[in-house]
Design a protein around this motif. Structure first.
Motif, PDB file in Angstrom:
ATOM      1  N   GLN A  16      44.000  32.653  33.556  1.00  0.00           N
ATOM      2  CA  GLN A  16      44.629  34.222  32.611  1.00  0.00           C
ATOM      3  C   GLN A  16      43.765  34.193  32.082  1.00  0.00           C
ATOM      4  O   GLN A  16      43.315  35.570  31.879  1.00  0.00           O
ATOM      5  N   ARG A  20      41.552  37.946  32.053  1.00  0.00           N
ATOM      6  CA  ARG A  20      42.367  38.918  31.204  1.00  0.00           C
ATOM      7  C   ARG A  20      40.447  39.750  30.587  1.00  0.00           C
ATOM      8  O   ARG A  20      40.269  40.900  30.150  1.00  0.00           O
ATOM      9  N   HIS A  21      39.450  38.747  30.615  1.00  0.00           N
ATOM     10  CA  HIS A  21      37.609  39.163  30.527  1.00  0.00           C
ATOM     11  C   HIS A  21      38.020  40.583  31.326  1.00  0.00           C
ATOM     12  O   HIS A  21      36.918  41.419  31.079  1.00  0.00           O
ATOM     13  N   ASP A  24      39.545  43.211  31.225  1.00  0.00           N
ATOM     14  CA  ASP A  24      39.277  44.034  30.347  1.00  0.00           C
ATOM     15  C   ASP A  24      38.060  44.844  29.407  1.00  0.00           C
ATOM     16  O   ASP A  24      37.552  45.797  29.510  1.00  0.00           O
ATOM     17  N   ASP A  48      50.202  36.709  36.760  1.00  0.00           N
ATOM     18  CA  ASP A  48      49.250  37.648  36.375  1.00  0.00           C
ATOM     19  C   ASP A  48      48.471  38.317  37.366  1.00  0.00           C
ATOM     20  O   ASP A  48      48.272  39.789  37.974  1.00  0.00           O
ATOM     21  N   HIS A  52      48.433  42.461  38.556  1.00  0.00           N
ATOM     22  CA  HIS A  52      47.427  43.309  38.559  1.00  0.00           C
ATOM     23  C   HIS A  52      47.490  43.538  39.796  1.00  0.00           C
ATOM     24  O   HIS A  52      46.348  44.961  40.688  1.00  0.00           O
TER      25      HIS A  52
END
Length: 78
Positions: A16, A20-21, A24, A48, A52
């Motif tokens: 996760q 996320r990185h 982002d 997740d 996405h």
């Protein structure tokens, strides 16, 4: 600038965090391929990925050699 493909082999909270990185940092979902595991502790990560619209599989990376091979110039994160 074109984004290099990303192959992410991960699971759970670490997966996760890595995802996320990448999101982002602006990586498009279609540039990311994820190999993970089917486990109760991995449900949030899989959620997740689905949220996405990121391609993933819980099968062994060895069963997807062609998928990996097609990702010319890819970065492999594990």
């Amino acid at each position: 600038m074109k984004q290099p493909p990303i192959i992410l082999c991960a699971f759970g909270r670490a997966g996760q965090g890595a995802l996320r990185h990448l999101v982002d940092a602006g990586y498009a979902p279609e540039t990311i391929r994820v190999f993970t595991i089917d486990d109760e502790k991995n449900r949030d990560f899989i959620h997740d990925l689905e949220k996405h619209g990121i391609w993933y599989t819980t099968e062994s990376v060895n069963k997807h050699f062609e998928t990996v091979q097609k990702q010319k110039g890819a970065y492999l994160l594990s």
